[in-house]
Write an enzyme that holds these catalytic residues in place. Structure first.
Site, PDB file in Angstrom:
ATOM      1  N   LYS A  85      19.971 -26.872  29.262  1.00 61.92           N
ATOM      2  CA  LYS A  85      20.847 -25.981  28.483  1.00 61.92           C
ATOM      3  C   LYS A  85      22.069 -26.754  27.989  1.00 61.92           C
ATOM      4  O   LYS A  85      22.346 -27.859  28.477  1.00 61.92           O
ATOM      5  CB  LYS A  85      21.267 -24.803  29.365  1.00 61.92           C
ATOM      6  CG  LYS A  85      22.111 -25.197  30.575  1.00 61.92           C
ATOM      7  CD  LYS A  85      22.210 -24.054  31.573  1.00 61.92           C
ATOM      8  CE  LYS A  85      23.067 -24.448  32.770  1.00 61.92           C
ATOM      9  NZ  LYS A  85      22.983 -23.463  33.861  1.00 61.92           N
ATOM     10  N   ARG A 129      26.099 -12.158  38.934  1.00 58.59           N
ATOM     11  CA  ARG A 129      26.340 -12.635  37.580  1.00 58.59           C
ATOM     12  C   ARG A 129      25.216 -12.084  36.712  1.00 58.59           C
ATOM     13  O   ARG A 129      25.361 -11.053  36.101  1.00 58.59           O
ATOM     14  CB  ARG A 129      26.405 -14.176  37.600  1.00 58.59           C
ATOM     15  CG  ARG A 129      26.984 -14.772  36.348  1.00 58.59           C
ATOM     16  CD  ARG A 129      27.087 -16.286  36.439  1.00 58.59           C
ATOM     17  NE  ARG A 129      25.780 -16.944  36.619  1.00 58.59           N
ATOM     18  CZ  ARG A 129      25.589 -18.253  36.576  1.00 58.59           C
ATOM     19  NH1 ARG A 129      26.614 -19.072  36.383  1.00 58.59           N
ATOM     20  NH2 ARG A 129      24.393 -18.765  36.732  1.00 58.59           N
ATOM     21  N   TYR A 131      53.673 -38.416  22.622  1.00 59.29           N
ATOM     22  CA  TYR A 131      54.288 -37.093  22.433  1.00 59.29           C
ATOM     23  C   TYR A 131      55.181 -36.715  23.604  1.00 59.29           C
ATOM     24  O   TYR A 131      54.839 -36.986  24.765  1.00 59.29           O
ATOM     25  CB  TYR A 131      53.214 -36.025  22.283  1.00 59.29           C
ATOM     26  CG  TYR A 131      52.585 -35.980  20.917  1.00 59.29           C
ATOM     27  CD1 TYR A 131      53.359 -35.739  19.767  1.00 59.29           C
ATOM     28  CD2 TYR A 131      51.218 -36.159  20.762  1.00 59.29           C
ATOM     29  CE1 TYR A 131      52.772 -35.684  18.519  1.00 59.29           C
ATOM     30  CE2 TYR A 131      50.613 -36.099  19.510  1.00 59.29           C
ATOM     31  CZ  TYR A 131      51.395 -35.870  18.392  1.00 59.29           C
ATOM     32  OH  TYR A 131      50.814 -35.808  17.159  1.00 59.29           O
ATOM     33  N   MET A 176      45.262 -35.841  20.240  1.00 60.42           N
ATOM     34  CA  MET A 176      43.985 -35.306  19.769  1.00 60.42           C
ATOM     35  C   MET A 176      42.937 -36.402  19.594  1.00 60.42           C
ATOM     36  O   MET A 176      41.794 -36.263  20.016  1.00 60.42           O
ATOM     37  CB  MET A 176      44.185 -34.553  18.452  1.00 60.42           C
ATOM     38  CG  MET A 176      42.915 -33.860  17.977  1.00 60.42           C
ATOM     39  SD  MET A 176      43.101 -33.045  16.389  1.00 60.42           S
ATOM     40  CE  MET A 176      44.207 -31.713  16.815  1.00 60.42           C
TER      41      MET A 176
HETATM   42  C1  LIG Z   1      22.564 -24.149  35.055  1.00 60.81           C
HETATM   43  C2  LIG Z   1      21.549 -23.593  35.967  1.00 60.81           C
HETATM   44  C3  LIG Z   1      20.829 -24.424  36.836  1.00 60.81           C
HETATM   45  C4  LIG Z   1      21.151 -25.896  37.023  1.00 60.81           C
HETATM   46  O1  LIG Z   1      22.246 -26.027  37.891  1.00 60.81           O
HETATM   47  P1  LIG Z   1      22.793 -27.465  38.335  1.00 60.81           P
HETATM   48  O2  LIG Z   1      23.873 -27.163  39.288  1.00 60.81           O
HETATM   49  O3  LIG Z   1      23.287 -28.117  37.092  1.00 60.81           O
HETATM   50  O4  LIG Z   1      21.645 -28.207  38.923  1.00 60.81           O
HETATM   51  C5  LIG Z   1      19.790 -23.859  37.563  1.00 60.81           C
HETATM   52  N1  LIG Z   1      19.519 -22.549  37.464  1.00 60.81           N
HETATM   53  C6  LIG Z   1      20.208 -21.711  36.670  1.00 60.81           C
HETATM   54  C7  LIG Z   1      19.852 -20.269  36.622  1.00 60.81           C
HETATM   55  C8  LIG Z   1      21.252 -22.204  35.906  1.00 60.81           C
HETATM   56  O5  LIG Z   1      21.959 -21.376  35.118  1.00 60.81           O
END
Ligand SMILES: *Cc1c(COP(=O)(O)O)cnc(C)c1O
Length: 389
Positions: free
Chosen positions: A55, A160, A281, A329
């Site tokens: 992701k 969640r 800055y 930046m």
């Molecule tokens: C992001 C995620 C993972 C991976 O988690 P890591 O800590 O990066 O290994 C696994 N399962 C779900 C549902 C996630 O949202």
């Protein structure tokens, strides 16, 4: 309103130098180290299947290259957050026939968006259903379009996403889930990076009891840190993200993963200060007489966090070079007095992520976690991919 043409870089006139030469910062992603990490996690989790969480554009490293490298290493199951990420990963994987063995699956973690049911089928994506309402909608869709695989997510303590235990028990009890082609039942650990936290065992036992209600359906609980909690947590499939990309799964033990990411920033200008003066800055930095300062082309717009201005640094070879003053930046200034002059001229590089300062180290200095450092690395940083089979 008239749409503007998309000014993509490939539509712009060509420059005479390479992207790496022009870039202010270069991110190197070691795809062989990534594949090694996936194999290593797979060995730890065996006989569980090792999937990959890609992701957020593979945690900012580039889903296309990452997915292809993992597919070449033998990974068959991928997790993304959204339909669009899923489409990108599907296209990276190419035509199903091009890859031998068990078919590739791409699970979408964010549930069934209204009106998007057809997109899952069209792009061969597996939705992870989060509520009885989503289960009903998917069952309705399958009634008219054929049995299409879905995952089910149960909330066992994260609070969640996912259906609560009572809702899951009801759907399992009345046969609703048995009529669906459920490809995976999953839950997510809230505290896996704290091995002694009592919620881990609590979630594991709850999940195991719930997963037993769907005999024959593979179960998945562990993220990266969950794998290190041991075999009972690995169930039938593990879902590592962070550890694939080299992040430490827990703070209380040495990190066994290979480093995947290297980041260096190019020195644009060097100055020797003749009398004490302020830097940057807010005049927040101070440079003493005789110090040599190098300003590099990396700033908070690149994901080099402003917070680092207070105590952060980089390396030139083995030599630590502290940041001076605030991160801007597009620019940051380092005190390179202690580094060899021959290695700190205009056009040379300062290492910001390296074996001497890992992503986790940089995150600690910025008061955040490695996940945030990686996912904030900006698109304008030039990316080089090493290896990948
Ligand atoms: C992001 C995620 C993972 C991976 O988690 P890591 O800590 O990066 O290994 C696994 N399962 C779900 C549902 C996630 O949202």
């Amino acid at each position: 309103m008239k749409r503007m043409a998309d000014p993509r870089p490939d539509a712009l006139p060509r420059a005479e130098t390479s992207g790496a030469e022009r870039a202010g910062a270069v991110l190197t992603v070691d795809l062989d180290a990534l594949a090694d990490n996936w194999r290593d996690l797979g060995r730890r989790a065996a006989p569980a299947i090792c999937a990959a969480v890609v992701k957020a554009d593979a945690y900012g490293l580039g889903a296309l290259a990452v997915t292809r490298a993992l597919a070449a290493a033998g990974c068959r199951d991928y997790f993304v957050s959204s339909i669009d990420e899923g489409i990108a990963v599907r296209s990276a994987l190419g035509a199903p026939s091009a890859l031998a063995g068990r078919p590739m699956r791409v699970f979408v973690l964010s549930g069934l968006a209204r009106g998007a049911l057809g997109d899952f089928a069209r792009h061969d994506l597996v939705p992870v259903l989060l509520s009885p309402d989503e289960v009903a909608r998917w069952a309705g869709y399958c009634a008219s379009h054929g049995r299409l695989a879905a995952g089910i997510k149960i909330d066992t303590g994260m609070t969640r996403l996912g259906m609560d235990e009572a809702a899951f028990r009801a759907l399992a009890g009345d046969g609703t889930l048995a009529r669906l082609p459920v490809a995976l039942v999953m839950s997510h650990l809230a505290c896996a990076d704290e091995p002694a936290h009592p919620l881990n065992e609590d979630q594991r036992t709850r999940f195991a009891a719930l997963a037993r209600l769907l005999p024959g359906v593979p179960a998945s609980l562990a993220n990266s840190a969950g794998i290190f909690l041991g075999a009972p947590y690995c169930a039938d499939m593990v879902r590592p993200g962070a550890a694939l990309y080299g992040l430490a799964a827990r703070a209380d033990a040495p990190n066994p993963m290979r480093q995947v990411v290297h980041l260096k920033a190019k020195i644009l200008q060097v100055r020797v200060v003749d009398s004490p003066r302020s830097v940057g800055y807010g005049a927040a930095g101070r440079a003493g007489a005789g110090s040599r300062l190098a300003t590099v082309a990396v700033g908070y717009a690149d994901g080099f966090m402003r917070r680092l201005g207070d105590g952060g640094g980089g390396h030139v070879g083995d030599c630590l070079v502290p940041l001076v003053g605030r991160v801007s930046m597009d620019l940051s200034t380092f005190d390179v007095t202690a580094a060899p002059e021959a290695a700190t001229r205009t056009g040379d590089y300062i290492d910001l992520i390296s074996p001497r300062q890992t992503v986790d180290d940089l995150a600690r200095a910025a008061g955040t976690i490695g996940y945030e450092v990686l996912t904030r690395l900006a698109r304008r940083i030039h990316r080089l991919y090493l290896g990948g089979g």
